[in-house]
Design a protein around this motif. Sequence first.
Motif, PDB file in Angstrom:
ATOM      1  N   SER A 212       0.892  -1.111   0.046  1.00  0.00           N
ATOM      2  CA  SER A 212       0.061   0.095  -0.026  1.00  0.00           C
ATOM      3  C   SER A 212       0.937   1.260   0.063  1.00  0.00           C
ATOM      4  CB  SER A 212      -0.912   0.127   1.253  1.00  0.00           C
ATOM      5  OG  SER A 212      -0.244   0.011   2.262  1.00  0.00           O
ATOM      6  N   ASP A 213       2.126   1.097   0.480  1.00  0.00           N
ATOM      7  CA  ASP A 213       2.950   2.448   0.493  1.00  0.00           C
ATOM      8  C   ASP A 213       3.381   2.860  -0.886  1.00  0.00           C
ATOM      9  OD1 ASP A 213       3.298   2.768   3.372  1.00  0.00           O
ATOM     10  OD2 ASP A 213       4.845   0.986   3.321  1.00  0.00           O
TER      11      ASP A 213
ATOM     12  N   GLY B 293      -9.901   2.851  -1.301  1.00  0.00           N
ATOM     13  CA  GLY B 293     -10.818   2.457  -0.126  1.00  0.00           C
ATOM     14  C   GLY B 293     -10.058   2.866   1.095  1.00  0.00           C
ATOM     15  N   ILE B 294      -9.000   3.496   1.280  1.00  0.00           N
ATOM     16  CA  ILE B 294      -8.353   4.043   2.442  1.00  0.00           C
ATOM     17  C   ILE B 294      -7.926   5.322   2.066  1.00  0.00           C
ATOM     18  CG2 ILE B 294      -6.504   3.588   4.192  1.00  0.00           C
ATOM     19  CD1 ILE B 294      -6.463   0.587   3.422  1.00  0.00           C
TER      20      ILE B 294
ATOM     21  N   ASN C 296     -16.474   3.211   8.837  1.00  0.00           N
ATOM     22  CA  ASN C 296     -16.336   4.117   7.797  1.00  0.00           C
ATOM     23  C   ASN C 296     -15.603   5.416   8.001  1.00  0.00           C
ATOM     24  OD1 ASN C 296     -17.805   2.481   6.146  1.00  0.00           O
ATOM     25  ND2 ASN C 296     -19.635   3.527   6.885  1.00  0.00           N
ATOM     26  N   ASN C 297     -15.203   5.730   9.310  1.00  0.00           N
ATOM     27  CA  ASN C 297     -14.545   6.742   9.748  1.00  0.00           C
ATOM     28  C   ASN C 297     -13.107   6.554  10.297  1.00  0.00           C
ATOM     29  OD1 ASN C 297     -16.546   9.122   9.283  1.00  0.00           O
ATOM     30  ND2 ASN C 297     -17.715   7.863  10.743  1.00  0.00           N
ATOM     31  N   ARG C 298     -12.746   5.325   9.989  1.00  0.00           N
ATOM     32  CA  ARG C 298     -11.343   4.805  10.357  1.00  0.00           C
ATOM     33  C   ARG C 298     -10.215   5.861   9.574  1.00  0.00           C
ATOM     34  NH1 ARG C 298      -8.216  -0.582   8.956  1.00  0.00           N
ATOM     35  NH2 ARG C 298      -8.263   0.237   6.733  1.00  0.00           N
ATOM     36  N   ARG C 299      -9.158   6.188  10.311  1.00  0.00           N
ATOM     37  CA  ARG C 299      -8.070   6.984   9.680  1.00  0.00           C
ATOM     38  C   ARG C 299      -6.966   6.411  10.096  1.00  0.00           C
ATOM     39  NH1 ARG C 299     -12.142   8.126   7.378  1.00  0.00           N
ATOM     40  NH2 ARG C 299     -12.682   9.866   6.759  1.00  0.00           N
TER      41      ARG C 299
ATOM     42  N   TRP D 127      -3.503   8.913   6.546  1.00  0.00           N
ATOM     43  CA  TRP D 127      -3.893  10.278   7.254  1.00  0.00           C
ATOM     44  C   TRP D 127      -3.174  11.057   8.228  1.00  0.00           C
ATOM     45  CZ3 TRP D 127      -8.459  11.804   4.926  1.00  0.00           C
ATOM     46  CH2 TRP D 127      -9.205  13.015   5.265  1.00  0.00           C
ATOM     47  N   TYR D 128      -2.344  10.196   9.187  1.00  0.00           N
ATOM     48  CA  TYR D 128      -1.706  10.540  10.330  1.00  0.00           C
ATOM     49  C   TYR D 128      -0.426  10.199  10.011  1.00  0.00           C
ATOM     50  CZ  TYR D 128      -6.250  11.370  12.647  1.00  0.00           C
ATOM     51  OH  TYR D 128      -7.404  11.769  13.066  1.00  0.00           O
TER      52      TYR D 128
END
Length: 355
Positions: free
Chosen positions: A49-50, A60-61, A117-120, A125-126
């Motif tokens: 994914s990187d 999806g992410i 659905n709100n997973r970060r 994201w961080y």
Amino acid sequence: MYVQYGNSMKALVKYARGNGNMEIRDIPEPKPGPGQVKIEVKAAGICGSDLHIYHDDIDGIPINPPVITGHEFCGVVVEVGEGVTEWKPGDRVTSETAYSFCGKCHYCITGYYNLCNNRRTLGYWYNGAFAKYTMVPHERVHALPDSIDFVSGALIEPLACITHAVLELTTITVSDVVLVQGPGAIGLATMQVAKSQGATVIVSGTDVDAERLKMAKELGADYTINVQQEDLSKFVSELTNGRGVDIVFECSGVGRAIDGALNVIKKQGQFTQIGLFGKPITIDFERICYKELKVTGSLGSRWTSWEKAIQLLEQGKVKTKPLVSHQFPITEWEKAFEMFESKQGLKLVLLPVED
């Protein structure tokens, strides 16, 4: 998200949306805020994914540039924020990637926050782990036993994803014959987790996987097969007296591998998809119906997955260090990414550098 020191650190940053747009930058060293744990990164694995983040084709992410990338890591606590009592400087730790989630939806309440659905996510994201220091919420931290070295510990995150798929989403018993498709790092770890449950495991690959299939045998696979040199259906039929394999773990992420899997899996067998294809694929869904197969996907991990992964490593039932073929300083990330993309080596790890 947190206050910063005057010191700086080198970090691999996805600085804007679009293909590429990633470079080493000098980033202010973070200071933990309330509820946060500051970890000195000792080793961080490169995930497929990187590469998708690099090319900006991940689906999806959500990602949120500018962001420090990297999410597979372990290290040592150097500082904790206000209110953190369970961790202290010097603790050897690793961390989940689900940095934040809503905590209120059905999935969060039932412990499946990986589906919120709100997973970060850390590194998407961080700010993540391709740096000297990273910051995570104290609730996401897990202790790294002294018996697990840092290079092995950097692979706990993908191992936790595997334990979620193999042990939590699939029912596996000592009498099962299991086919693992794809002898990459994920496939080789999947094989070991399946073996830890007493299953008989076949690992399949292609011509380019000769060395990986050899490693599969060294790590405990009962059988290996090059599907470009041997007939998989004939092999499985002879091994199982015509019944077929009980379970398929598809780790290759190659669409054409699905056909082979559907041919050799028994009626009422289990099919678990672990590898990602990166694009839509075409499959003969009627064979799933005719065989009454139980098919599941797998996304990320949960708290329980991490505890199981750490336990398997600590008990020596799974070995991740042999999967690491190369280690690079993060300043050589481009070389490492190129190797990963061209399928050179096996698992690649980046190491932080001093400023």
